[in-house]
Design a protein around this motif. Structure first.
Motif, short mmCIF file in Angstrom:
data_model
loop_
_atom_site.label_atom_id
_atom_site.label_comp_id
_atom_site.label_asym_id
_atom_site.label_seq_id
_atom_site.Cartn_x
_atom_site.Cartn_y
_atom_site.Cartn_z
N GLN A 2 1.02 -1.20 -0.08
CA GLN A 2 0.09 -0.08 -0.04
C GLN A 2 0.93 1.21 0.04
OE1 GLN A 2 -3.49 0.05 0.50
NE2 GLN A 2 -3.75 -2.25 0.31
N LYS A 3 0.59 2.13 -0.65
CA LYS A 3 1.22 3.56 -0.77
C LYS A 3 0.81 4.37 0.21
CE LYS A 3 2.70 7.18 -3.68
NZ LYS A 3 3.14 8.13 -2.62
N PHE A 12 7.48 3.11 -4.10
CA PHE A 12 6.06 2.35 -4.55
C PHE A 12 6.12 1.73 -5.89
CE2 PHE A 12 1.96 2.52 -6.61
CZ PHE A 12 1.23 1.81 -5.56
N LEU A 13 6.84 2.30 -6.93
CA LEU A 13 6.89 1.66 -8.06
C LEU A 13 8.05 0.56 -8.12
CD1 LEU A 13 7.27 5.06 -10.66
CD2 LEU A 13 5.17 3.36 -10.05
N SER A 16 5.78 -2.19 -5.46
CA SER A 16 4.36 -2.12 -5.46
C SER A 16 3.70 -3.58 -5.53
CB SER A 16 3.62 -1.38 -6.85
OG SER A 16 4.00 -2.04 -7.96
N SER A 17 4.30 -4.66 -6.01
CA SER A 17 3.46 -5.76 -5.87
C SER A 17 4.42 -6.77 -4.76
CB SER A 17 3.67 -6.59 -7.32
OG SER A 17 5.13 -6.69 -7.67
N SER A 75 15.25 0.78 -2.40
CA SER A 75 13.71 1.15 -1.93
C SER A 75 13.34 0.00 -0.69
CB SER A 75 12.77 0.47 -3.27
OG SER A 75 12.95 1.26 -4.33
#
Length: 97
Positions: A2-3, A12-13, A16-17, A75
């Motif tokens: 979740q962002k 996030f990119l 994201s998954s 990240s």
């Protein structure tokens, strides 16, 4: 993943998954191994066996994979430091219980 409002878009990119730190580590190690594969070993060694196993014959893939792997690692480190990982993988389910 979740962002959150304080999560940068680049984090996030990248993730994201991915729902867990273990998933992020698998992604990073897979990217690292593919980066090693992307070294043009056929140019470095004149061996027919190596030429058949390693099909990449230029530095383009390697040059692309190094920053991508670094991006994934940075990240993951950002999430470790600022947000933390959701241990059960589903925050919405727990908020209704």
């Amino acid at each position: 993943m979740q962002k959150d409002s304080n999560m940068p878009l680049w984090v996030f990119l990248a993730l994201s998954s991915i729902e867990s730190r273990r998933g992020a580590l698998i992604l990073i190690w897979s990217s690292f191994l593919f980066t090693i594969y992307c070294i043009p070993w056929a140019i470095l060694y004149e061996n027919p066996w190596i030429n058949k196993l390693f099909l990449i014959d230029d530095w383009e893939w390697f040059a692309m994979m190094v920053p991508m792997t670094l991006w994934y690692w940075l990240s993951m480190k950002w999430v470790d430091k600022n947000r933390g990982w959701n241990l059960n993988g589903n925050t919405e389910k727990n908020s209704t219980d």
